[in-house]
Design a protein around this motif. Sequence first.
Motif, PDB file in Angstrom:
ATOM      1  N   ASP A 218      -6.190  -1.953  11.217  1.00  0.00           N
ATOM      2  CA  ASP A 218      -5.152  -1.350  10.392  1.00  0.00           C
ATOM      3  C   ASP A 218      -3.773  -1.357  11.041  1.00  0.00           C
ATOM      4  N   ASP A 219      -3.739  -1.117  12.342  1.00  0.00           N
ATOM      5  CA  ASP A 219      -2.436  -0.999  12.992  1.00  0.00           C
ATOM      6  C   ASP A 219      -1.850  -2.355  13.363  1.00  0.00           C
TER       7      ASP A 219
ATOM      8  N   ARG B 249       0.841  -1.197   0.000  1.00  0.00           N
ATOM      9  CA  ARG B 249       0.000   0.000   0.000  1.00  0.00           C
ATOM     10  C   ARG B 249       0.870   1.238   0.000  1.00  0.00           C
TER      11      ARG B 249
ATOM     12  N   THR C 188     -12.567  -8.045   9.190  1.00  0.00           N
ATOM     13  CA  THR C 188     -11.411  -7.194   8.868  1.00  0.00           C
ATOM     14  C   THR C 188     -10.333  -7.429   9.926  1.00  0.00           C
TER      15      THR C 188
ATOM     16  N   PRO D 274       1.697  -4.676   4.690  1.00  0.00           N
ATOM     17  CA  PRO D 274       0.716  -4.218   5.674  1.00  0.00           C
ATOM     18  C   PRO D 274       1.254  -4.024   7.094  1.00  0.00           C
ATOM     19  N   ARG D 275       2.088  -4.877   7.556  1.00  0.00           N
ATOM     20  CA  ARG D 275       2.493  -4.774   8.966  1.00  0.00           C
ATOM     21  C   ARG D 275       3.979  -5.090   9.094  1.00  0.00           C
TER      22      ARG D 275
ATOM     23  N   LEU E 253     -10.590  -1.330  -0.732  1.00  0.00           N
ATOM     24  CA  LEU E 253      -9.308  -0.621  -0.824  1.00  0.00           C
ATOM     25  C   LEU E 253      -9.111  -0.085  -2.242  1.00  0.00           C
TER      26      LEU E 253
ATOM     27  N   GLY F  45      -5.922  -5.158   4.853  1.00  0.00           N
ATOM     28  CA  GLY F  45      -6.933  -4.266   5.402  1.00  0.00           C
ATOM     29  C   GLY F  45      -8.259  -4.282   4.658  1.00  0.00           C
TER      30      GLY F  45
ATOM     31  N   ARG G 197      -5.058  -9.293   5.208  1.00  0.00           N
ATOM     32  CA  ARG G 197      -3.875  -8.708   5.861  1.00  0.00           C
ATOM     33  C   ARG G 197      -3.645  -7.260   5.418  1.00  0.00           C
TER      34      ARG G 197
ATOM     35  N   GLU H 149     -11.965  -5.665   3.386  1.00  0.00           N
ATOM     36  CA  GLU H 149     -13.084  -6.316   4.045  1.00  0.00           C
ATOM     37  C   GLU H 149     -13.402  -7.640   3.361  1.00  0.00           C
TER      38      GLU H 149
END
Lengths: 591, 333
Positions: free
Chosen positions: A577-578, A214, A574, A472-473, A416, A277, A275, A279
Amino acid sequence: MTAPALSRPGVLTGPEPIVGSGHVVGVSPRLVAPAPVWQLRTDVLLVGSGVAALTLAAELAGSGLRVHLVTKGELGDGSTRWAQGGIARANTGPGFSTGSVAATDTPEDVERHVSDTLTAGAGLGDPRTVRQLATDGPGAVRRLADLGARFDLDADGRPALTREGGHSHARIVHAGGDATGAEVQRALQARLHTSLEADEITVAENAFLLDLLRGPDGAVRGAVVALLDATGSCRSVGIVHARATVLATGGLGQVFATTTNPAAVTGDGIAAALRAGAELADLEFVQFHPTVFAGAGPTDDGRHLLISEAVRGEGARIIDAGGVLVMAGAHPLADLAPRDVVSATMASAMAERGVRHLYLDARHLGEPVLDARFPTILARCRENGVDPLTQPIPVRPAAHYTCGGVRADLTGRTSLPGLFAIGEVACTGVHGANRLASNSLLEGLVAAHRLAGFLRGGGLPGSAARGRVTAPRDRAAGVLPGVRAGLALAMEDTAGVLRDPAGLDLLVRRLGEVPLADASEALPGRASWEATNLHTLMAAIAQAAVTRAESRGCHRRTDVDGVRSGWRRHLVATLADDGTGPATVRQEARP
Amino acid sequence: MGIETVGPPSAPPAPGWADEVRRLAKARDAVILAHNYQLPEIQDVADHVGDSLALSRIAASAPHREIVFCGVHFMAETAKILSPGKRVLIPDAGAGCSLADTIHVEELRTWKAAHPGAAVVAYVNTSAAVKAESDVCCTSSNAADVVASIPADTEILFLPDRHLGAHVQRVTGRENLRVWPGQCHVHEGIGGDVLRDAIAADPTADVLVHPECACATSALRLVADGGIAPERVRITSTGGMLDEARRTGARRVLVATETGMLHQLRRANPGTEFAPVSDRAVCPYMKMITPEKLLASLREGRDEITVDEGIAALARDAVERMIAIGSPVAGAE
């Protein structure tokens, strides 16, 4: 470590208080993989190689857009080629061949296709989307014929039509008898080869989608992709930058131990979208086919052999080991009842008797019928030591179709920006709580066509923004492949055809106890990535199944017969986000 | 992980683009026609902007040897049908129409065979082959007049738009009117819920609704239920919308049709704010005609439209019958 969690929130503004386990299931925040060492840029990154992906590829050819297709195995490893039934499309006229006119062709069939689809969807189908599907159906099949797919024709040169369960009218076109998917795959792959020779597309086989990327504005801007060797080990990881990323990765049948879906169908696109984000919705609605061959394990490519409904159509009956007719009295149509009824009756008979399969008795059909109509089934049973002429065929229900998935409209637009989902990976509201037979190839064709138009006509997101793209993370974790088989059996026993809340509670707890290995322990490669994706989706399905306290469509709870008022709503999953949770399965009423 | 990325921006027309387009058009003796739903820069460079039928008639009467049609395929085809002696170009022949795609000529033949004696009324959003199998064409502005001109006891097959068909049925009260179940990807997305939300968000705005919209029925229901005053809502063609725009004194007008139309409405009346009911109502096929493709079309003389002369002659009859019915053609799609 803190894993993002798939949990059910404590309070929901639902029709009634939600009673359930309340357990939180930690899932992988990001797949464990080596650092990227290459990158490439494209306009459209297309993930998958079944009907939806290849239709989109065909329709983007010549548009001037750069398309890069990645598929984790070989082209066409997914479900499309195994589709037996056909393609449902409103019977508005011959459309793609000349011939005499039949009195049954009427434009009103669009309305009937809409209502048949909504009836199958058990209150959760979206009427507007279903109408889009039905209206675009005849054109979609026509375009496929124009691309070179050869459908079966009747004596007058018109498309031969068949009727399947749930259809009020004969409107299903087919190819090669029961080999429609194979012909669709063949025609689309032939078209792809033309595009390859014309340099209109680039294709990477053995390329596994790891995670979506992203941009600073939150839009999906490509993906991290791993190149595999023939054994599924990771050769290298790279970044594909794309203005549009299209998931056409199919369903998640391999979540269950017994499935008609090939081994490749592990829900990689659905898990990656979660992952990132996006839905997901309607994951509790997995359609089961009543009869696959249970006399042997899966085939080399992970499928269980489907014993077509047509065998029952010819008079074969489901019996138990003592010869008792299982379907007698369960439904007026007995062995020809709708799939969900047959599957549920079989599952409950198996549970009562404590057995893992029942039998399909086709002995009385005789050799001429079996040999002429079902030569493949006959041969495969015999190869596995069962002669259908003298022995009943061991059968059991198997996971067949994923009604839910990444929430999207019929143009593929997800929650997204920059991320699109078409075909079985998507949840567009077309299928609702249960899919009408032969609507799945159709959905792939229609959604791909609509998305192609959207991308060609200025819908492609711009890429002017400069900035970092990120996975994502921060933390990566994986599930070790060894746990997969046991979990798939547990899913089948507990979240399969019949689901009881106590069992689901235990299942959720068990999924939550699966250790998540960090980068130092997890061995990156196809096996562990698939196991990790499957674990994530198992958690999402189990949470949805325990939350939906009713029986609707292909979701059957042993504690509640039938639908309950107030449950005409979707469960939306979902991840926060964090990456710290709380992840949710929330309810959303149908408008 | 983080990777720097820089992408090429999607290019706005290069400086001098419009001058170059006009110079090439003059050199080719070409007239540039742009539909109301085209990109603003295409509309601004064109010699004429309008709806498809008005443009086709301009094409037929223009003195130029060539027509460059910035619209979708059936529109350029209609221009070719009405001016068979001229060369007609479209900058991207792949610009189709989701509505025209919902009926194939074989399907129409089947439908006709099931209803012998019925008159076929074809909306202009159809292929030349479908027009050739039809008795008379219509536009969104004269559909009701065309239907009314057919003897009351003659059954009518109306195609291909279900929403326009329902509108005509309402206006004419005609019961022996059968409607093809087609719909346009853009207008189907402007449903009753979308319209209600837009009106609720600005209860004082006026509303213009194209009859192809899925919300046309809901708009009338809203009026009937007192949800909005009848004088504030008009269901009308794009040509009718332009007339409304010129005469309105409203502060704000909500427009339910393809968003490209807003450009013409704003030009017609800069004192009123025109806002889309749905900003997703963008026709991708219209937007396939980009500034670069228009330039390439003029440089390379492509993509040329050809229509089989036999089909063109039959289709021309259907279009001319409509014109003979005599309703002034203010708008069409």
